[in-house]
Motif scaffolding. Sequence first.
Motif, PDB file in Angstrom:
ATOM      1  N   THR A  56       1.216   4.107  -3.080  1.00  0.00           N
ATOM      2  CA  THR A  56       0.484   5.354  -2.796  1.00  0.00           C
ATOM      3  C   THR A  56       1.335   6.403  -2.099  1.00  0.00           C
ATOM      4  O   THR A  56       0.841   7.453  -1.742  1.00  0.00           O
ATOM      5  CB  THR A  56      -0.744   5.064  -1.918  1.00  0.00           C
ATOM      6  N   TYR A  57       2.603   6.138  -1.915  1.00  0.00           N
ATOM      7  CA  TYR A  57       3.526   7.021  -1.186  1.00  0.00           C
ATOM      8  C   TYR A  57       3.550   8.432  -1.769  1.00  0.00           C
ATOM      9  O   TYR A  57       3.600   9.420  -1.040  1.00  0.00           O
ATOM     10  CB  TYR A  57       4.908   6.384  -1.255  1.00  0.00           C
ATOM     11  N   THR A  95       4.462  11.567 -11.091  1.00  0.00           N
ATOM     12  CA  THR A  95       3.141  11.080 -10.678  1.00  0.00           C
ATOM     13  C   THR A  95       2.096  12.185 -10.726  1.00  0.00           C
ATOM     14  O   THR A  95       2.398  13.325 -11.057  1.00  0.00           O
ATOM     15  CB  THR A  95       3.211  10.532  -9.240  1.00  0.00           C
ATOM     16  N   LEU A 127      -7.192   7.853  -9.513  1.00  0.00           N
ATOM     17  CA  LEU A 127      -8.263   7.356  -8.651  1.00  0.00           C
ATOM     18  C   LEU A 127      -9.496   8.245  -8.655  1.00  0.00           C
ATOM     19  O   LEU A 127     -10.591   7.796  -8.341  1.00  0.00           O
ATOM     20  CB  LEU A 127      -7.757   7.192  -7.210  1.00  0.00           C
ATOM     21  N   ASN A 145       1.285  10.195  -3.039  1.00  0.00           N
ATOM     22  CA  ASN A 145       0.153  11.049  -2.669  1.00  0.00           C
ATOM     23  C   ASN A 145       0.472  11.903  -1.445  1.00  0.00           C
ATOM     24  O   ASN A 145       0.017  13.050  -1.352  1.00  0.00           O
ATOM     25  CB  ASN A 145      -1.102  10.212  -2.413  1.00  0.00           C
ATOM     26  N   LEU A 182       0.836  -1.207   0.000  1.00  0.00           N
ATOM     27  CA  LEU A 182       0.000   0.000   0.000  1.00  0.00           C
ATOM     28  C   LEU A 182       0.865   1.249   0.000  1.00  0.00           C
ATOM     29  O   LEU A 182       0.619   2.193  -0.764  1.00  0.00           O
ATOM     30  CB  LEU A 182      -0.934   0.004   1.214  1.00  0.00           C
ATOM     31  N   THR A 183       1.884   1.262   0.826  1.00  0.00           N
ATOM     32  CA  THR A 183       2.755   2.433   0.910  1.00  0.00           C
ATOM     33  C   THR A 183       3.561   2.617  -0.372  1.00  0.00           C
ATOM     34  O   THR A 183       3.705   3.741  -0.857  1.00  0.00           O
ATOM     35  CB  THR A 183       3.712   2.299   2.107  1.00  0.00           C
ATOM     36  N   SER A 207      -3.702  11.940  -6.055  1.00  0.00           N
ATOM     37  CA  SER A 207      -4.843  11.008  -5.971  1.00  0.00           C
ATOM     38  C   SER A 207      -4.740   9.911  -7.026  1.00  0.00           C
ATOM     39  O   SER A 207      -5.643   9.741  -7.849  1.00  0.00           O
ATOM     40  CB  SER A 207      -6.170  11.755  -6.104  1.00  0.00           C
ATOM     41  N   SER A 208      -3.650   9.194  -6.992  1.00  0.00           N
ATOM     42  CA  SER A 208      -3.440   8.134  -7.971  1.00  0.00           C
ATOM     43  C   SER A 208      -2.641   7.007  -7.336  1.00  0.00           C
ATOM     44  O   SER A 208      -2.139   7.114  -6.232  1.00  0.00           O
ATOM     45  CB  SER A 208      -2.688   8.680  -9.190  1.00  0.00           C
ATOM     46  N   LEU A 209      -2.558   5.914  -8.088  1.00  0.00           N
ATOM     47  CA  LEU A 209      -1.671   4.809  -7.740  1.00  0.00           C
ATOM     48  C   LEU A 209      -0.507   4.852  -8.714  1.00  0.00           C
ATOM     49  O   LEU A 209      -0.703   5.120  -9.906  1.00  0.00           O
ATOM     50  CB  LEU A 209      -2.383   3.462  -7.878  1.00  0.00           C
ATOM     51  N   TYR A 210       0.667   4.591  -8.241  1.00  0.00           N
ATOM     52  CA  TYR A 210       1.835   4.526  -9.109  1.00  0.00           C
ATOM     53  C   TYR A 210       2.369   3.106  -9.024  1.00  0.00           C
ATOM     54  O   TYR A 210       3.007   2.713  -8.049  1.00  0.00           O
ATOM     55  CB  TYR A 210       2.893   5.540  -8.665  1.00  0.00           C
TER      56      TYR A 210
END
Length: 167
Positions: free
Chosen positions: A124-125, A152, A166, A127, A120-121, A155-158
């Motif tokens: 989403t780090y 990046t 997202l 953000n 998760l980190t 509000s997204s996933l990398y």
Amino acid sequence: MKVLSLSMATEQSSFQDRIERIEKKAKETASKAPPPRVESIWQRLGYPASFIGAFFLGIFAAFLTRYIQYHLVGVPGSGQLGVQEIIGIGLASCAGFFVSFFLKDRQKEFASCVTAGVLLTTFTYHNLVWEYPDVFERVYGKDWVEFVEKLTEPSSLYVFGNVIKLS
């Protein structure tokens, strides 16, 4: 008839003796048994709370590995982006597994929570960098924050070089 009656009395007496021996053995066993555990509410909440702690351990491991990576290597080059994520996941997972090694009886459950925190980190780090750039500039440096913001979107996933919006 008298013999039959005497035989029944002997059997009855023998049966009573066995019952008394069984009851005596049961009482002895019960007296040797440890008293039932009386757990407080904090002890019962400790087990589920330890899963939350393991999850946060995974988050901390990912933060720490990124910090160490940046200060050892600096801002990664353009061809190293996917490699950096794989190394980060690997190092953070190793750190999590190392700590969960000390929790031998619960290692599998905690290792999965640590891994979930790491993943998760890792994805989403960035953000947090978008949300708090000043804090990250003090910890990592301005060049690293600019690099993350260029790479990046908020509000997204990398995920391994791919930005998934997202919202």
